[in-house]
Scaffold this active site. Structure first.
Site, short mmCIF file in Angstrom:
data_model
loop_
_atom_site.label_atom_id
_atom_site.label_comp_id
_atom_site.label_asym_id
_atom_site.label_seq_id
_atom_site.Cartn_x
_atom_site.Cartn_y
_atom_site.Cartn_z
N ASP A 469 23.02 -13.11 6.97
CA ASP A 469 22.40 -13.69 5.78
C ASP A 469 21.33 -14.71 6.21
OD1 ASP A 469 22.13 -14.21 3.06
OD2 ASP A 469 23.68 -15.75 3.04
N GLU A 472 15.60 -14.65 6.55
CA GLU A 472 14.18 -14.41 6.20
C GLU A 472 13.23 -15.04 7.22
OE1 GLU A 472 16.62 -15.32 4.12
OE2 GLU A 472 16.81 -13.28 3.35
#
Ligand SMILES: *[C@@H]1O[C@H](CO)[C@@H](O)[C@H](O)[C@H]1NC(C)=O
Ligand SMILES: *[C@@H]1O[C@H](CO)[C@@H](O)[C@H](O)[C@H]1NC(C)=O
Ligand SMILES: *[C@@H]1O[C@H](CO)[C@@H](O)[C@H](O)[C@H]1NC(C)=O
Ligand SMILES: *[C@@H]1O[C@H](CO)[C@@H](O)[C@H](O)[C@H]1NC(C)=O
Ligand SMILES: *[C@@H]1O[C@H](CO)[C@@H](O)[C@H](O)[C@H]1NC(C)=O
Ligand SMILES: CC(=O)N[C@H]1CO[C@H](CO)[C@@H](O)[C@@H]1O
Length: 849
Positions: A469, A472
């Site tokens: 997770d 980005e």
């Protein structure tokens, strides 16, 4: 260069304002749909003065923007004949052609590159590659392995025409003459930090271009899709976690032929769709390197795209089971109780997960010694029940020394794995544990360090897969704890959509590689798992980039417990199937906000048909696992999960097809019915493979659903009742415990008796269901192996069975009687007794009635 000297000296006109303004008549003739934005900078109120300083046309548009947040018709646009590059020489090469492009006039952006090299590579009969580079200096190129052609395609399905002045490329489909690409529609820009290429589109039917929350079919009415990986809850009109500069488009005229386009570029970019129909690619770095795929049908386009970026991995069998997760179980005992409860109710569950609350102070590779003290025991218990365990890991490594040191950080510093500032000091951001450093996954040393960390943790908690997770990568401070440096990279002349939040550009490598972070972390994680466990790796990643499917699946992010989010998940799932990441699904019942029972039942029914099926909930929400609901709801959820489990042999076989041929698993109807224009916009229904159609209920308070049935014969999966459709919408009964499933004529699908885990089920009796076409024929296949060994195909450790049903004695054919149409070679797959609702209850073979 010589050419420039011959043709005139660069630097006159344009930027210094000496060129004449466009003639008003020339501006007036440009239709609104074909106005290409000359002033795309956000947050600027474009005035005539600003616009004319760029020598562009200024005409306030007649209509207001089509939707809030959309720009609408640009008021400032390029006039015909706006200066662009000219093609000054072309020569043949072994693989195609090469040419030189020059430009006389600088643009209003800094650092124009006035001489460019063009390369046309006729790589295969269905794949053209075009590269436009700076011959004098090397620029950043995306570090993913793409195939290298060795000889020129002998019989290409495309023809290429080059326009010299202004330069443009026109690509046509040879067989029909359809224009698939025409880049002369607007000027080409090639500045150091502003590269722009526009083209006409051959139709308004365009798909792909992830990751955005939208309908499956994109809206071409002034729709700007930004690409820059970003941690944000799915919202319309903004860029989300992944970046996929690929589209599939239908050719003009509804003939059913399709083509694809892929821009191999990882810099922040905007992609603008306008009603021309036309598209503009506007990126702030790298090179222009793109592919055109000729199909000719939609499925072949995807296969050709995946030949370039890589076919998806074959998943380990339990990846296709039911996964349960939430943020905020609070303890390992509470997590364990949920598992036990699922077992008590006999509800299928293959995998239990934990979100970050299992960690000690949110530190990777630790577990809370108090609340999660029994975690290792729980994982052992899962294993002894044929179940698996997956937990979350974030890339941010705490840089604050807990007492006793923190091996991942100390060792990471020692091995030099963390991303630095340009001055060589470690860049520090902020994530869940507080201040963090970020591993540089582009480096093998980092992969080794990541493996060592995983191994050390696995010795304590024998997890089976990874959930990555925040990759980005996400950080709660802009840039770093010391902000962002004041450099050209931080202040590009043009800034696409939402690219300034969180970990920003910082260094030239991050400027170029930001959106690759999730891909590289997934690669490191999959490699480490394979090496550690000797089995196929299970990784689910939030951030993704082309070729991701080789390493991980994806969940659709932090969506909400809303009916609308359930609906948009179908578009998300279908889009990721086009992008080569078929192992995909949304958080069943919704992540944030409180779910309701009816929504959760309907979502579990739909989720049973996500290729990746996980129920996940946010912290502070009431439980939403199946046992948390009323007996009726629980039983409906259980039935849909048993149904999924019974279809595992089909699903597994479809993944084999994805892995070996680049096929989609969850498939849009238009792939099977490309000549039926009414399927082009469908994203409330979908298929598994070519034959099993799912028509979920997506609205509250209804006991029916309307679905579109393309022309042909369809069978109700449960009853075998047949429907002959002329290509029409049908209203279907859909009580709360029912999800509509139909088998298309001509299919043989393998199923099995379901059980609570796929581990047990893989020893369950197999069984075939066939749906005869009007002429009494059907076909299908089964791929079967041990479900977890690496490369069973390459090492010949598998069975592949092809089933064919033929009409043996046509003189005895009677509609309604299936006696004469037994599957050939079905001895090992005898139908078994069924007493329940998750398998057909009438006949094994559905024949027309
Ligand atoms: C094409 O060939 C000519 C003649 O050999 C040469 O002058 C020119 O530079 C070449 N152009 C390209 C783009 O290679
Ligand atoms: C390509 O676009 C240009 C500019 O709009 C247009 O004049 C030309 O006819 C187009 N070419 C083809 C083959 O469609
Ligand atoms: C968890 O359950 C075990 C076994 O029932 C018990 O011994 C232990 O005290 C519990 N741990 C916590 C933190 O509640
Ligand atoms: C960061 O700088 C240190 C030395 O200051 C170096 O050892 C390390 O390799 C650098 N990290 C990366 C990812 O390049
Ligand atoms: C599920 O598997 C168990 C263990 O192999 C077996 O005893 C049981 O009969 C199976 N249940 C069904 C419904 O097949
Ligand atoms: C269920 C749902 O709303 N899914 C959305 C979740 O977010 C992704 C983007 O990450 C969208 O694509 C989905 O449509």
């Amino acid at each position: 260069s010589t050419l420039l000297l011959l043709l005139g000296s660069p630097g006159t006109g344009g930027g210094d304002g000496s060129r004449a303004l466009p003639e008003p008549q020339a501006c007036g003739v440009v239709p609104e749909a074909w106005r290409f934005d000359c002033y795309p900078e956000r947050g600027v109120v474009v005035t005539r003065e600003l616009c004319e300083a760029r020598n562009c046309c200024f005409i306030p548009a007649s209509s207001s923007p089509p939707a809030p947040g959309r720009n609408g018709v640009p008021w400032c646009f390029y006039p015909p004949g706006f200066p662009s590059y000219s093609l000054v020489s072309v020569n043949a090469t072994d693989l195609g052609q090469t040419g030189t492009l020059v430009k006389m006039v600088k643009t209003y952006y800094p650092k124009d590159i006035l001489t460019l090299q063009l390369e046309l590579l006729y790589e295969t009969d269905n794949r053209l590659r075009v590269r436009i580079t700076d011959p004098s200096e090397s620029r950043f190129e995306v570090p993913i392995a793409v195939p290298k052609a060795t000889e020129k395609a002998s019989n290409p399905a495309y023809s290429v025409e080059l326009s010299n002045e202004p330069f443009g490329i026109i690509v046509k489909r040879t067989s029909t003459g359809a224009v698939l690409l025409n880049t002369t529609v607007a000027p080409l820009f090639y500045c150091d930090q502003f590269l722009q290429l526009s083209s006409s589109l051959s139709s308004q039917y365009i798909y792909g271009l992830g990751e955005h929350r939208s309908s499956f079919l994109h809206d071409i009415h002034w729709n700007t899709l930004t690409m820059w990986a970003r941690d944000v809850a799915p919202t319309e009109l903004t860029n989300l976690y992944g970046v996929h500069p690929f589209y599939l488009a239908m050719d003009e005229g509804g003939t059913g032929t399709a083509h694809g386009f892929f821009l191999l570029n990882s810099n922040a970019m905007d992609v603008v769709l306008q009603p021309g129909p036309a598209i503009t690619w506007r990126t702030i770095g790298g090179i222009l390197d793109f592919y055109v795929f000729l199909g000719p049908d939609p499925a072949s386009v995807i296969g050709q795209y995946l030949e370039v970026v890589g076919y998806p991995a074959m998943p380990v069998y339990w990846a296709l089971g039911y996964h349960l997760c939430r943020w905020g179980y609070g303890s390992s005992n509470a997590t364990w109780d949920v598992v036990k409860n699922m077992r008590n109710y006999g509800i299928p569950q293959d995998v239990q997960w934990n979100d970050i609350d299992y960690m000690d102070r949110s530190l990777d590779f630790t577990f809370d010694p108090t609340a999660f003290s029994t975690l290792p025991d729980m994982v052992k218990d899962l294993h002894s029940h044929g179940q698996r365990y997956v937990m979350m890991l974030d890339p941010g490594i705490s840089s604050v020394q807990p007492e006793g040191g923190y091996w991942p950080y100390d060792e990471g510093l020692r091995r030099g794995v963390f991303i630095n500032h340009t001055d060589g000091s470690t860049l520090i951001g902020k994530v869940w544990p507080g201040l963090t450093a970020f591993p540089d996954f582009s480096d093998d040393v980092t992969h080794e360090w990541w493996y060592d960390n995983l191994k050390r943790f696995h010795d304590k908690v024998p997890f089976d897969g990874l959930w990555i997770d925040m990759n980005e990568p996400s950080s709660f401070v802009d840039g770093s704890t010391v902000g962002c440096p004041d450099t050209e990279l931080e202040n590009p002349p043009y800034t696409p959509g939402e690219t300034h939040t969180h970990l920003s550009h910082l260094t030239s490598s991050h400027y170029n590689m930001h959106s690759l972070y999730g891909l590289l972390e997934a690669k490191a994680s999959a490699r480490a798992l394979k090496r550690m466990l000797g089995k196929r790796a299970f990784v689910i990643s939030r951030s993704t980039f082309p070729s991701q499917g080789q390493y991980s699946g994806h969940w659709l992010g932090d969506n909400r417990s809303h009916w609308k989010d359930m609906y948009t998940s179908i578009a998300g799932m279908l889009t990721f199937n086009l992008l080569g990441v078929p192992l995909v699904g949304a958080d069943i019942c919704g992540f944030s906000e409180q779910t309701e029972e009816e929504l959760c039942v309907r979502w579990t029914q739909l989720g049973a048909f996500y290729p990746f099926t996980r129920n996940h909930n946010s912290i502070d929400q009431k439980p939403q696992d199946p046992p948390a609901f009323s007996p009726r709801a629980r039983s409906a959820m259980k039935q849909s999960l048993l149904l999924r489990s019974s279809l595992f042999p089909l699903l597994y076989t479809l993944f084999h097809r994805a892995h070996t041929h680049g096929h989609t698993v969850a498939r849009p109807l238009l792939f099977e019915f490309p000549k039926d224009v009414r399927t082009y916009g469908i994203d409330r229904q979908f298929l598994w493979g070519k034959s099993l159609m799912v028509t979920p209920v997506l609205d509250p308070g209804v006991d029916y659903v309307v679905g579109y049935f393309p022309q042909g014969l369809w069978y109700d999966y449960y009853t075998g009742d047949s429907i002959r459709s002329k290509g029409e919408e049908l209203r279907l009964k859909a009580p709360l415990d029912h999800i509509n499933l139909h088998l298309r004529e001509g299919a043989v699908i393998p199923t099995q008796r379901p059980n609570t885990t796929l581990f047990v089920s893989s020893g369950q009796p197999l069984h075939l269901v066939s749906s005869l076409s009007e002429d009494g024929s059907a076909g299908g296949e089964l791929f079967w192996d041990d479900g977890e060994s690496i490369d069973t195909l390459e090492t010949d450790q598998y069975a592949h069975v092809v089933f064919t049903v033929v009409k043996v004695r046509s003189d005895h054919y009677r509609p309604g009687s299936s006696d004469h149409y037994r599957p050939v070679r079905s001895d090992h797959y005898r139908p078994v007794l069924r007493s329940d609702q998750y398998a057909p209850t009438t006949t094994d073979q559905y024949a027309p009635t």
